[in-house]
Design a protein around this motif. Structure first.
Motif, PDB file in Angstrom:
ATOM      1  N   TYR A   1       0.888  -1.356   0.082  1.00 36.44           N
ATOM      2  CA  TYR A   1      -0.011   0.076   0.068  1.00 36.44           C
ATOM      3  C   TYR A   1       0.775   1.331  -0.044  1.00 36.44           C
ATOM      4  O   TYR A   1       0.649   2.062  -0.820  1.00 36.44           O
ATOM      5  CB  TYR A   1      -0.831   0.148   1.027  1.00 36.44           C
ATOM      6  N   LEU A   2       1.903   1.387   0.950  1.00 36.20           N
ATOM      7  CA  LEU A   2       2.651   2.337   0.820  1.00 36.20           C
ATOM      8  C   LEU A   2       3.327   2.568  -0.480  1.00 36.20           C
ATOM      9  O   LEU A   2       3.513   3.744  -0.797  1.00 36.20           O
ATOM     10  CB  LEU A   2       3.752   2.252   2.055  1.00 36.20           C
ATOM     11  N   GLU A   3       3.910   1.639  -1.051  1.00 35.25           N
ATOM     12  CA  GLU A   3       4.557   1.792  -2.167  1.00 35.25           C
ATOM     13  C   GLU A   3       3.604   2.288  -3.218  1.00 35.25           C
ATOM     14  O   GLU A   3       4.161   3.120  -4.058  1.00 35.25           O
ATOM     15  CB  GLU A   3       5.160   0.260  -2.557  1.00 35.25           C
ATOM     16  N   SER A   4       2.467   1.797  -3.477  1.00 33.87           N
ATOM     17  CA  SER A   4       1.546   2.382  -4.315  1.00 33.87           C
ATOM     18  C   SER A   4       1.255   3.726  -4.284  1.00 33.87           C
ATOM     19  O   SER A   4       1.194   4.523  -5.244  1.00 33.87           O
ATOM     20  CB  SER A   4       0.342   1.351  -4.325  1.00 33.87           C
ATOM     21  N   GLU A   5       1.106   4.186  -3.033  1.00 31.66           N
ATOM     22  CA  GLU A   5       0.736   5.582  -2.793  1.00 31.66           C
ATOM     23  C   GLU A   5       1.908   6.393  -3.085  1.00 31.66           C
ATOM     24  O   GLU A   5       1.942   7.678  -3.855  1.00 31.66           O
ATOM     25  CB  GLU A   5       0.456   5.660  -1.107  1.00 31.66           C
ATOM     26  N   LEU A   6       3.240   6.066  -2.895  1.00 30.56           N
ATOM     27  CA  LEU A   6       4.352   7.002  -3.075  1.00 30.56           C
ATOM     28  C   LEU A   6       4.681   6.926  -4.521  1.00 30.56           C
ATOM     29  O   LEU A   6       5.266   7.897  -4.822  1.00 30.56           O
ATOM     30  CB  LEU A   6       5.567   6.581  -2.169  1.00 30.56           C
ATOM     31  N   ALA A  72      -7.666  16.690  16.668  1.00 32.18           N
ATOM     32  CA  ALA A  72      -8.046  16.975  15.387  1.00 32.18           C
ATOM     33  C   ALA A  72      -7.930  15.874  14.782  1.00 32.18           C
ATOM     34  O   ALA A  72      -8.800  15.685  13.695  1.00 32.18           O
ATOM     35  CB  ALA A  72      -7.095  18.066  15.009  1.00 32.18           C
ATOM     36  N   ALA A  73      -6.970  14.926  14.746  1.00 29.16           N
ATOM     37  CA  ALA A  73      -6.656  13.801  13.725  1.00 29.16           C
ATOM     38  C   ALA A  73      -7.478  12.519  14.235  1.00 29.16           C
ATOM     39  O   ALA A  73      -7.745  11.636  13.759  1.00 29.16           O
ATOM     40  CB  ALA A  73      -5.188  13.723  13.844  1.00 29.16           C
ATOM     41  N   GLN A  74      -7.901  12.628  15.695  1.00 26.34           N
ATOM     42  CA  GLN A  74      -8.466  11.345  16.371  1.00 26.34           C
ATOM     43  C   GLN A  74      -7.612  10.103  16.092  1.00 26.34           C
ATOM     44  O   GLN A  74      -8.275   9.258  15.771  1.00 26.34           O
ATOM     45  CB  GLN A  74      -9.954  11.448  15.511  1.00 26.34           C
ATOM     46  N   ARG A 144      -8.095   3.109  13.105  1.00 26.70           N
ATOM     47  CA  ARG A 144      -9.140   3.412  12.316  1.00 26.70           C
ATOM     48  C   ARG A 144      -8.535   3.915  11.073  1.00 26.70           C
ATOM     49  O   ARG A 144      -7.643   4.763  10.656  1.00 26.70           O
ATOM     50  CB  ARG A 144      -9.883   4.765  13.004  1.00 26.70           C
ATOM     51  N   ARG A 145      -8.817   3.140  10.092  1.00 28.21           N
ATOM     52  CA  ARG A 145      -8.347   3.243   8.669  1.00 28.21           C
ATOM     53  C   ARG A 145      -8.391   4.545   7.827  1.00 28.21           C
ATOM     54  O   ARG A 145      -9.490   4.965   7.477  1.00 28.21           O
ATOM     55  CB  ARG A 145      -8.737   2.018   7.908  1.00 28.21           C
ATOM     56  N   ASN A 146      -7.416   4.981   7.534  1.00 29.11           N
ATOM     57  CA  ASN A 146      -7.321   6.003   6.453  1.00 29.11           C
ATOM     58  C   ASN A 146      -6.055   5.959   5.624  1.00 29.11           C
ATOM     59  O   ASN A 146      -5.282   5.018   5.952  1.00 29.11           O
ATOM     60  CB  ASN A 146      -7.371   7.252   7.123  1.00 29.11           C
ATOM     61  N   GLN A 147      -5.730   7.008   4.731  1.00 29.14           N
ATOM     62  CA  GLN A 147      -4.656   6.743   3.844  1.00 29.14           C
ATOM     63  C   GLN A 147      -3.164   6.976   4.656  1.00 29.14           C
ATOM     64  O   GLN A 147      -2.354   6.193   4.533  1.00 29.14           O
ATOM     65  CB  GLN A 147      -4.496   7.881   2.898  1.00 29.14           C
ATOM     66  N   TYR A 148      -3.220   7.746   5.782  1.00 29.08           N
ATOM     67  CA  TYR A 148      -2.105   7.587   6.779  1.00 29.08           C
ATOM     68  C   TYR A 148      -2.040   6.249   7.624  1.00 29.08           C
ATOM     69  O   TYR A 148      -0.745   5.704   7.351  1.00 29.08           O
ATOM     70  CB  TYR A 148      -2.479   8.726   7.754  1.00 29.08           C
ATOM     71  N   THR A 149      -3.000   5.911   8.268  1.00 31.30           N
ATOM     72  CA  THR A 149      -2.911   4.781   8.925  1.00 31.30           C
ATOM     73  C   THR A 149      -2.638   3.489   8.051  1.00 31.30           C
ATOM     74  O   THR A 149      -1.955   2.470   8.573  1.00 31.30           O
ATOM     75  CB  THR A 149      -4.037   4.480   9.824  1.00 31.30           C
ATOM     76  N   LEU A 150      -3.155   3.385   6.902  1.00 35.51           N
ATOM     77  CA  LEU A 150      -3.070   2.324   6.008  1.00 35.51           C
ATOM     78  C   LEU A 150      -1.599   2.057   5.545  1.00 35.51           C
ATOM     79  O   LEU A 150      -1.195   1.053   5.058  1.00 35.51           O
ATOM     80  CB  LEU A 150      -3.941   2.244   4.894  1.00 35.51           C
ATOM     81  N   SER A 151      -0.738   3.383   5.735  1.00 33.55           N
ATOM     82  CA  SER A 151       0.693   3.272   5.451  1.00 33.55           C
ATOM     83  C   SER A 151       1.738   2.871   6.472  1.00 33.55           C
ATOM     84  O   SER A 151       2.843   2.894   6.434  1.00 33.55           O
ATOM     85  CB  SER A 151       1.089   4.592   4.600  1.00 33.55           C
ATOM     86  N   LYS A 152       1.030   2.769   7.496  1.00 33.51           N
ATOM     87  CA  LYS A 152       2.002   2.541   8.794  1.00 33.51           C
ATOM     88  C   LYS A 152       2.666   1.212   8.723  1.00 33.51           C
ATOM     89  O   LYS A 152       2.326   0.298   7.876  1.00 33.51           O
ATOM     90  CB  LYS A 152       1.212   2.537  10.022  1.00 33.51           C
ATOM     91  N   GLY A 169      -5.726  -6.533  17.091  1.00 27.25           N
ATOM     92  CA  GLY A 169      -5.836  -5.128  16.482  1.00 27.25           C
ATOM     93  C   GLY A 169      -6.456  -5.018  15.275  1.00 27.25           C
ATOM     94  O   GLY A 169      -7.069  -6.112  14.844  1.00 27.25           O
ATOM     95  N   SER A 170      -6.204  -4.145  14.533  1.00 19.48           N
ATOM     96  CA  SER A 170      -7.059  -3.724  13.388  1.00 19.48           C
ATOM     97  C   SER A 170      -6.014  -4.100  12.012  1.00 19.48           C
ATOM     98  O   SER A 170      -4.802  -3.940  12.287  1.00 19.48           O
ATOM     99  CB  SER A 170      -7.305  -2.217  13.072  1.00 19.48           C
ATOM    100  N   ALA A 171      -6.565  -4.768  11.162  1.00 15.12           N
ATOM    101  CA  ALA A 171      -5.763  -5.267   9.926  1.00 15.12           C
ATOM    102  C   ALA A 171      -5.470  -4.192   9.266  1.00 15.12           C
ATOM    103  O   ALA A 171      -6.206  -3.302   8.703  1.00 15.12           O
ATOM    104  CB  ALA A 171      -6.380  -6.206   9.227  1.00 15.12           C
ATOM    105  N   ILE A 172      -3.949  -3.955   8.826  1.00 18.04           N
ATOM    106  CA  ILE A 172      -3.465  -2.922   7.893  1.00 18.04           C
ATOM    107  C   ILE A 172      -2.626  -3.962   6.837  1.00 18.04           C
ATOM    108  O   ILE A 172      -2.126  -4.713   7.424  1.00 18.04           O
ATOM    109  CB  ILE A 172      -2.967  -1.506   8.364  1.00 18.04           C
ATOM    110  N   PRO A 173      -2.238  -3.275   5.921  1.00 15.65           N
ATOM    111  CA  PRO A 173      -1.401  -4.053   4.997  1.00 15.65           C
ATOM    112  C   PRO A 173      -0.118  -4.569   5.351  1.00 15.65           C
ATOM    113  O   PRO A 173       0.248  -5.778   5.172  1.00 15.65           O
ATOM    114  CB  PRO A 173      -1.220  -3.102   3.741  1.00 15.65           C
ATOM    115  N   SER A 174       0.665  -3.829   6.312  1.00 18.78           N
ATOM    116  CA  SER A 174       1.914  -4.197   6.835  1.00 18.78           C
ATOM    117  C   SER A 174       1.743  -5.083   7.741  1.00 18.78           C
ATOM    118  O   SER A 174       2.713  -5.951   8.281  1.00 18.78           O
ATOM    119  CB  SER A 174       2.626  -2.973   7.206  1.00 18.78           C
TER     120      SER A 174
END
Length: 233
Positions: A1-6, A72-74, A144-152, A169-174
């Motif tokens: 996910y991070l690679e595709s975004e960058l 602000a970012a929650q 809570r998933r967003n573009q930032y947290t999905l890149s963690k 935990g919550s599943a993210i790509p990494s």
């Protein structure tokens, strides 16, 4: 996910590498370190005494760690607070405790005051952090998933498993390499089963440690960085 975004922001012909965070060894703690960090070790001792004396049985001592986040970012502690309803349901059946290791006691007091379960706080410190983790059974990593947290990166889940904790935990790509070791996105039956079954926790931790040794240890990550440097022109 991070690679595709960058990749959207760099030239197509540029070399691109994604290298995981390495799991670091526990820091060495000498007498001089303890003298310099006396206040931190006193806080650690009080923290451990709170946990050992809170009446919660093994398997139900949960911990979250990270930066406190912002309103602000929650994010940060706000992510944890969003999942406290599930923790309170578990506590209704049998007591549990939640420890927060972070950087803002005031925010902890603001967000976690008045909950049904026991909550403990410790300021993060390089020398006491790993010791503090060892007083718990399960790390909770809600996101809570967003573009930032999905890149963690996977650093939080690898740190937890390497310290001998099970993970919910919550599943993210990494985190995907740990799909068969962690409990993902099941805060009711999944977390309940994880708290109740010590044999299952130990098996999951063993599977995760094997994954860490193969893909996240310092020698493995160092070789990946060496490969990058050797390919530089």
């Amino acid at each position: 996910y991070l690679e595709s975004e960058l990749r959207q922001h760099i030239r197509e012909d540029m070399a691109f590498y994604i290298i995981p965070d390495a799991v670091e060894k526990d820091p060495e703690i000498s007498a001089s370190v303890k003298a310099q960090e006396a206040a931190a070790f006193q806080s650690l001792a009080a923290f451990q005494n709170e946990i050992s004396g809170n009446g919660v049985e093994p398997g139900r001592r949960l911990v979250w760690f990270g930066v406190s986040g912002t309103a602000a970012a929650q994010n940060g502690m706000y992510d944890v607070k969003a999942y406290c309803d599930a923790l309170e349901r578990h506590n209704d059946g049998k007591p549990l405790s939640l420890s927060i290791i972070s950087d803002d006691r005031d925010r902890f007091n603001e967000l976690f005051f008045g909950l049904k379960f026991r909550a403990h706080y410790l300021d993060w410190n390089f020398h006491t952090f790993n010791i503090a983790l060892g007083s718990h059974d399960i790390a909770i990593l809600p996101i809570r998933r967003n573009q930032y947290t999905l890149s963690k990166s996977a650093n939080r889940i690898t740190t937890s498993f390497a310290s001998g904790l099970a993970v919910c935990g919550s599943a993210i790509p990494s985190y995907e390499p740990f799909r068969n070791a962690a409990v993902f996105d099941d805060w009711d039956a999944g977390l309940g089963s994880l708290m109740a079954d010590a044999t299952d926790r130990e098996a999951r931790i063993a599977r995760a440690k094997a994954i860490i040794a193969e893909g996240y240890s310092l020698p493995v990550i160092a070789r990946q960085w060496l490969g990058v440097f050797e390919n530089l022109s």
